[in-house]
Design an enzyme around this catalytic site. Structure first.
Site, PDB file in Angstrom:
ATOM      1  N   CYS A   1      54.010 -39.566  13.380  1.00 31.48           N
ATOM      2  CA  CYS A   1      55.145 -38.850  12.809  1.00 31.48           C
ATOM      3  C   CYS A   1      54.915 -38.480  11.346  1.00 31.48           C
ATOM      4  O   CYS A   1      54.381 -39.275  10.581  1.00 31.48           O
ATOM      5  CB  CYS A   1      56.394 -39.710  12.883  1.00 31.48           C
ATOM      6  SG  CYS A   1      56.744 -40.319  14.522  1.00 31.48           S
TER       7      CYS A   1
ATOM      8  N   ARG B   1      48.499 -34.793  12.026  1.00 32.02           N
ATOM      9  CA  ARG B   1      48.771 -36.197  12.333  1.00 32.02           C
ATOM     10  C   ARG B   1      49.057 -36.404  13.822  1.00 32.02           C
ATOM     11  O   ARG B   1      49.014 -37.537  14.297  1.00 32.02           O
ATOM     12  CB  ARG B   1      49.971 -36.681  11.513  1.00 32.02           C
ATOM     13  CG  ARG B   1      49.745 -36.603  10.021  1.00 32.02           C
ATOM     14  CD  ARG B   1      51.034 -36.788   9.264  1.00 32.02           C
ATOM     15  NE  ARG B   1      51.497 -38.154   9.302  1.00 32.02           N
ATOM     16  CZ  ARG B   1      51.251 -39.073   8.377  1.00 32.02           C
ATOM     17  NH1 ARG B   1      50.539 -38.749   7.331  1.00 32.02           N
ATOM     18  NH2 ARG B   1      51.704 -40.289   8.491  1.00 32.02           N
TER      19      ARG B   1
ATOM     20  N   TRP C   1      55.974 -38.124  17.045  1.00 27.70           N
ATOM     21  CA  TRP C   1      55.027 -38.545  18.084  1.00 27.70           C
ATOM     22  C   TRP C   1      55.772 -39.599  18.884  1.00 27.70           C
ATOM     23  O   TRP C   1      56.095 -40.670  18.376  1.00 27.70           O
ATOM     24  CB  TRP C   1      53.768 -39.118  17.444  1.00 27.70           C
ATOM     25  CG  TRP C   1      52.662 -39.406  18.409  1.00 27.70           C
ATOM     26  CD1 TRP C   1      51.712 -38.535  18.853  1.00 27.70           C
ATOM     27  CD2 TRP C   1      52.369 -40.647  19.040  1.00 27.70           C
ATOM     28  NE1 TRP C   1      50.858 -39.159  19.720  1.00 27.70           N
ATOM     29  CE2 TRP C   1      51.243 -40.463  19.854  1.00 27.70           C
ATOM     30  CE3 TRP C   1      52.969 -41.917  19.009  1.00 27.70           C
ATOM     31  CZ2 TRP C   1      50.684 -41.478  20.629  1.00 27.70           C
ATOM     32  CZ3 TRP C   1      52.415 -42.930  19.778  1.00 27.70           C
ATOM     33  CH2 TRP C   1      51.282 -42.699  20.578  1.00 27.70           C
TER      34      TRP C   1
ATOM     35  N   ASN D   1      59.503 -42.807  10.745  1.00 30.23           N
ATOM     36  CA  ASN D   1      58.148 -43.016  11.272  1.00 30.23           C
ATOM     37  C   ASN D   1      57.990 -44.524  11.434  1.00 30.23           C
ATOM     38  O   ASN D   1      58.222 -45.268  10.495  1.00 30.23           O
ATOM     39  CB  ASN D   1      57.126 -42.462  10.268  1.00 30.23           C
ATOM     40  CG  ASN D   1      55.694 -42.760  10.671  1.00 30.23           C
ATOM     41  OD1 ASN D   1      55.423 -43.194  11.790  1.00 30.23           O
ATOM     42  ND2 ASN D   1      54.769 -42.536   9.750  1.00 30.23           N
ATOM     43  N   GLY D   2      57.614 -44.976  12.637  1.00 28.42           N
ATOM     44  CA  GLY D   2      57.459 -46.420  12.870  1.00 28.42           C
ATOM     45  C   GLY D   2      58.248 -46.845  14.102  1.00 28.42           C
ATOM     46  O   GLY D   2      58.630 -46.004  14.919  1.00 28.42           O
TER      47      GLY D   2
ATOM     48  N   GLU E   1      30.845 -43.530  21.416  1.00 23.31           N
ATOM     49  CA  GLU E   1      31.509 -42.541  20.559  1.00 23.31           C
ATOM     50  C   GLU E   1      31.451 -41.144  21.204  1.00 23.31           C
ATOM     51  O   GLU E   1      32.432 -40.395  21.177  1.00 23.31           O
ATOM     52  CB  GLU E   1      30.852 -42.551  19.170  1.00 23.31           C
ATOM     53  CG  GLU E   1      31.245 -41.442  18.217  1.00 23.31           C
ATOM     54  CD  GLU E   1      32.730 -41.398  17.862  1.00 23.31           C
ATOM     55  OE1 GLU E   1      33.496 -42.270  18.328  1.00 23.31           O
ATOM     56  OE2 GLU E   1      33.126 -40.469  17.158  1.00 23.31           O
TER      57      GLU E   1
ATOM     58  N   LYS F   1      34.716 -38.985  22.129  1.00 19.74           N
ATOM     59  CA  LYS F   1      34.947 -37.624  21.613  1.00 19.74           C
ATOM     60  C   LYS F   1      35.261 -36.675  22.773  1.00 19.74           C
ATOM     61  O   LYS F   1      36.163 -35.871  22.691  1.00 19.74           O
ATOM     62  CB  LYS F   1      33.710 -37.092  20.864  1.00 19.74           C
ATOM     63  CG  LYS F   1      33.446 -37.652  19.506  1.00 19.74           C
ATOM     64  CD  LYS F   1      34.269 -37.077  18.381  1.00 19.74           C
ATOM     65  CE  LYS F   1      35.496 -37.893  18.075  1.00 19.74           C
ATOM     66  NZ  LYS F   1      35.421 -39.162  17.508  1.00 19.74           N
TER      67      LYS F   1
ATOM     68  N   GLU G   1      38.709 -37.362  24.213  1.00 23.00           N
ATOM     69  CA  GLU G   1      39.797 -37.017  23.297  1.00 23.00           C
ATOM     70  C   GLU G   1      40.111 -35.532  23.312  1.00 23.00           C
ATOM     71  O   GLU G   1      41.277 -35.153  23.330  1.00 23.00           O
ATOM     72  CB  GLU G   1      39.413 -37.393  21.853  1.00 23.00           C
ATOM     73  CG  GLU G   1      39.528 -38.854  21.540  1.00 23.00           C
ATOM     74  CD  GLU G   1      39.102 -39.153  20.101  1.00 23.00           C
ATOM     75  OE1 GLU G   1      39.847 -39.843  19.409  1.00 23.00           O
ATOM     76  OE2 GLU G   1      38.023 -38.705  19.673  1.00 23.00           O
TER      77      GLU G   1
ATOM     78  N   HIS H   1      24.366 -52.225  36.592  1.00 23.99           N
ATOM     79  CA  HIS H   1      25.374 -53.203  36.985  1.00 23.99           C
ATOM     80  C   HIS H   1      26.720 -52.553  37.238  1.00 23.99           C
ATOM     81  O   HIS H   1      27.760 -53.172  37.006  1.00 23.99           O
ATOM     82  CB  HIS H   1      25.482 -54.291  35.902  1.00 23.99           C
ATOM     83  CG  HIS H   1      24.182 -54.970  35.649  1.00 23.99           C
ATOM     84  ND1 HIS H   1      23.628 -55.865  36.533  1.00 23.99           N
ATOM     85  CD2 HIS H   1      23.293 -54.834  34.645  1.00 23.99           C
ATOM     86  CE1 HIS H   1      22.455 -56.273  36.065  1.00 23.99           C
ATOM     87  NE2 HIS H   1      22.230 -55.655  34.920  1.00 23.99           N
TER      88      HIS H   1
ATOM     89  N   LYS I   1      46.553 -38.679  14.611  1.00 26.26           N
ATOM     90  CA  LYS I   1      45.466 -38.895  13.659  1.00 26.26           C
ATOM     91  C   LYS I   1      45.510 -40.299  13.092  1.00 26.26           C
ATOM     92  O   LYS I   1      44.504 -40.979  12.979  1.00 26.26           O
ATOM     93  CB  LYS I   1      45.594 -37.867  12.529  1.00 26.26           C
ATOM     94  CG  LYS I   1      44.519 -37.986  11.455  1.00 26.26           C
ATOM     95  CD  LYS I   1      43.192 -37.545  11.996  1.00 26.26           C
ATOM     96  CE  LYS I   1      42.030 -37.816  11.084  1.00 26.26           C
ATOM     97  NZ  LYS I   1      40.765 -37.946  11.835  1.00 26.26           N
TER      98      LYS I   1
HETATM   99  C1  G6P Z   1      43.264 -42.556  16.072  1.00 26.27           C
HETATM  100  C2  G6P Z   1      42.434 -41.311  15.778  1.00 26.27           C
HETATM  101  C3  G6P Z   1      40.942 -41.657  15.848  1.00 26.27           C
HETATM  102  C4  G6P Z   1      40.628 -42.807  14.905  1.00 26.27           C
HETATM  103  C5  G6P Z   1      41.516 -44.034  15.194  1.00 26.27           C
HETATM  104  C6  G6P Z   1      41.374 -45.101  14.122  1.00 26.27           C
HETATM  105  O1  G6P Z   1      43.101 -42.919  17.393  1.00 26.27           O
HETATM  106  O2  G6P Z   1      42.741 -40.291  16.699  1.00 26.27           O
HETATM  107  O3  G6P Z   1      40.171 -40.518  15.487  1.00 26.27           O
HETATM  108  O4  G6P Z   1      39.291 -43.172  15.056  1.00 26.27           O
HETATM  109  O5  G6P Z   1      42.896 -43.642  15.213  1.00 26.27           O
HETATM  110  O6  G6P Z   1      41.904 -44.602  12.918  1.00 26.27           O
HETATM  111  P1  G6P Z   1      41.492 -45.114  11.487  1.00 26.27           P
HETATM  112  O7  G6P Z   1      42.263 -44.226  10.550  1.00 26.27           O
HETATM  113  O8  G6P Z   1      41.940 -46.540  11.392  1.00 26.27           O
HETATM  114  O9  G6P Z   1      40.032 -44.979  11.353  1.00 26.27           O
END
Ligand code: G6P
Length: 607
Positions: free
Chosen positions: A2, A27, A74, A98-99, A479, A483, A486, A502, A602
């Site tokens: 948010c 965000r 969000w 927010n929260g 990773e 990606k 996501e 396995h 974000k």
């Molecule tokens: C969210 C974002 C990711 C990020 C993760 C951790 O899931 O979409 O891209 O890696 O949070 O965020 P941070 O700010 O703690 O690295």
């Protein structure tokens, strides 16, 4: 997550509030809303979905007024539909949040018993009723807020507007960030300095438990106990240009291409090239006495932690535990005195990571944080701040922050080894030399952008994709899979190459592309054996390797992506580029929303 913005201005604020929301789109959100105080009324407009919905609503039903609040939501409690969108309001008060208010159920029961009715499924609406009830009983806004805040459990950043006090806003923070912006005859509230970038550079960061009353020309900040406190006003350095795409199609693409520059920028703070030495910020504890490291992070930052574990153990011979922040506190970790707790976070605000940091502080650990936002909560609370200098990262999927984290962690692990007497001057000089090669190697990796774009159509139709890697390239496989998931919504899994037999090998057929990360080097032959096991079962392989590796093993692959020949130390940084680009181009081929993928945020500021 948010985003909040509030303005006490001199002229209509609706357009500037929406502009502020636009700057916080990165965000992640699924509905938006605004409320102004005007002419004895609260004018509230809300819409589900992207901001265009709110803009259309405002075009049909404009909201005048020189004081207002706005929000991108969000969803946590309640679906992302208009009735759950913020602001929530009564006749007297409107607010954005927010929260999460954890005790909202008991507060709602109390308010219902008092005859109050609710129109949304959110946790937030209880706050507006609690404040409104006191206002209706004759309390002044500040007295009402002072009485209600201590009743809220959980995390919140709030911005509140009052029908009968159209020249002021109240903001509050506990657990979720909120800043105060100082303008010329105007004052602002925002979730971050970027949201306020075109309005002002003069920012005060509220601390935990602070709440603030802003008028056009004043900000009165109080702490949890109601005492008036001073919070330094700082130049934020955030400019609107920082959040522009320039010539790129997406922020993610821009950020992938920024990596050579920002990694070099980050390394400049951690290396002294002339002396061929690693140099860390002033450390006021004896790093050589650290006998255990616990690294905690989420998402992509967690994969940086996984890579760091290889380096710390290999160079500094110190045992390393790594954990997802969301799991860490709840498994009752054993933290002995003398341990270093290291937190990795782009935003510095991820709720689980922040909570883990505070837990470790209570357990007497030395706290270090690798953070990209220098004004964030984690940056402020760490004993040792190790900043990454990636600049604002706007694309939801983290890219440049990751490679900068790796640069810092590589330098830190070498420094650790030097201090422990496990790395001599010659070895240190070697590490410095290889790290300094990273920006050029990242550039060479980016040169393959067009080849990767050209092969994205091979992956785009897949339902499942497997990524394989060994050693420090295994986290890169994870990773890569993250990606792809996501931003292209394709199911993907990362696996340690040797572990594939396995389980995941059962998935292999010609419809499951397998991306193999295999730089030539000590682990190459073993990885290639695993790759051949895939090919023997009809699996279609994309090999990411250097020219030597491709010459040796590329022949029967569906496609190859050539990387420069790199030293194993910097391979995780360089091999991040092809997995980022592959995910990016597949998402573009599929037409998904690359920078704001569905359901993701974000900065995850709720647990
Ligand atoms: C969210 C974002 C990711 C990020 C993760 C951790 O899931 O979409 O891209 O890696 O949070 O965020 P941070 O700010 O703690 O690295």
């Amino acid at each position: 997550m948010c985003g909040i913005i509030g303005i006490v201005g001199q002229r209509d604020v609706a357009a500037r509030l929406v502009d502020g929301l636009r700057r916080m789109e990165y965000r992640g959100y699924d509905s938006a809303g605004i409320c102004t105080a005007h002419d004895g009324q609260l004018l509230r407009r809300r819409a589900e979905g992207k901001l265009v919905g709110l803009v259309n609503e405002l075009a049909q039903n404009p909201a005048s007024g020189s004081t207002g609040i706005a929000h991108t939501r969000w969803a946590t409690h309640g679906a992302p539909v208009e009735k759950n969108a913020h602001p929530h309001a009564t006749e007297h008060v409107a607010l954005v949040h927010n929260g999460i208010i954890e005790n909202f159920k008991e507060l709602r029961d109390e308010l219902r018993a008092d005859g109050r009715t609710f129109e949304s499924e959110t946790d937030t609406e209880v706050v507006v009723h609690l404040i409104s009830r006191r206002i209706e009983q004759g309390l002044a806004p500040e007295d009402a807020v002072a009485e209600v805040l201590p009743r809220l459990r959980g995390a919140f950043a709030l911005a509140i507007v009052f029908r009968d006090h159209p020249d002021m806003l109240i903001g509050a923070r506990l657990g979720s960030p909120l800043v105060v912006g100082y303008g010329e005859g105007e004052m602002y509230l925002g979730s971050d300095a970027l949201a306020l970038a075109p309005l002002t550079q003069q920012i005060a960061y509220l601390e935990e438990g602070d709440w603030v009353t802003i008028t056009r020309d004043s900000a009165t900040i109080r702490d949890l106990d109601g005492n008036t406190v001073e919070r330094a006003v700082q130049e934020s350095g955030a400019t609107a240009a920082m959040i522009e795409k320039g010539n790129y199609n997406h922020f993610m693409q821009k950020e992938i291409f920024e990596q050579p520059t920002v990694v070099a920028q980050t390394l400049r703070s951690y290396l002294r090239p002339g002396e061929q030495r690693v140099a860390l910020p002033q450390i006021d504890f004896d790093i050589s006495s650290i006998d255990r490291v616990t690294i905690v992070a989420c998402g992509t930052s967690y994969y940086a932690a996984m890579v760091a574990k290889y380096w710390f153990e290999q160079f500094a011979r110190v045992p390393v535990d790594i954990d997802f922040a969301s799991e860490f506190r709840y498994r009752e970790p054993v933290l002995t005195k003398g341990g270093l707790a290291l937190f990795i976070s782009q935003s510095g605000e991820t709720a689980d990571t922040l909570a883990a940091l505070r837990h470790c502080r209570e357990q007497g650990q030395v706290i270090a944080a690798v953070v990209n936002v220098p004004t964030s909560s984690m940056a402020r609370e760490a004993d040792l701040l190790l900043p990454t200098h990636a600049g604002p990262e706007i694309g939801v999927a983290s890219t440049k922050a990751f490679t900068c984290q790796l640069a810092v962690l590589a330098a830190l692990s070498a420094h650790f080894a030097v201090k422990k007497g496990l790395m001599d001057r010659e070895e240190e000089a070697e590490v410095v030399k290889h790290l300094l090669e990273a920006p050029a190697c990242l550039n060479a990796a980016l040169d393959h952008d067009e080849d990767i774009a050209a092969m994205a159509h091979l992956i785009a139709p897949a339902r499942d994709v497997l990524y394989l890697g060994r050693g420090a390239d295994f986290p890169l496989a994870l990773e890569g899979a993250l990606k792809l998931k996501e931003i292209s919504y394709i199911h993907a899994e990362g696996y340690a190459s040797g572990e594939m037999k396995h389980g995941p090998i059962a998935l292999i057929d010609d419809s499951v592309p397998v991306i193999v990360l295999a730089p030539s080097g000590p682990l190459f032959d073993k990885t290639v054996s695993n790759m051949q096991e895939v090919q023997a079962r009809g699996g279609k392989v994309v090999l990411i390797s250097d020219a030597k590796g491709i010459a040796q093993a590329g022949e029967d692959c569906m496609a190859v992506i050539e990387m420069p020949k790199v030293h194993p130390l910097i391979a995780p940084l360089v091999y991040a580029v092809p997995v980022q680009l592959l995910a990016y181009h597949v998402a573009v081929a599929k037409g998904t929303d690359v920078d704001q993928p569905r359901n993701l945020a974000k900065s995850v500021t709720v647990e």
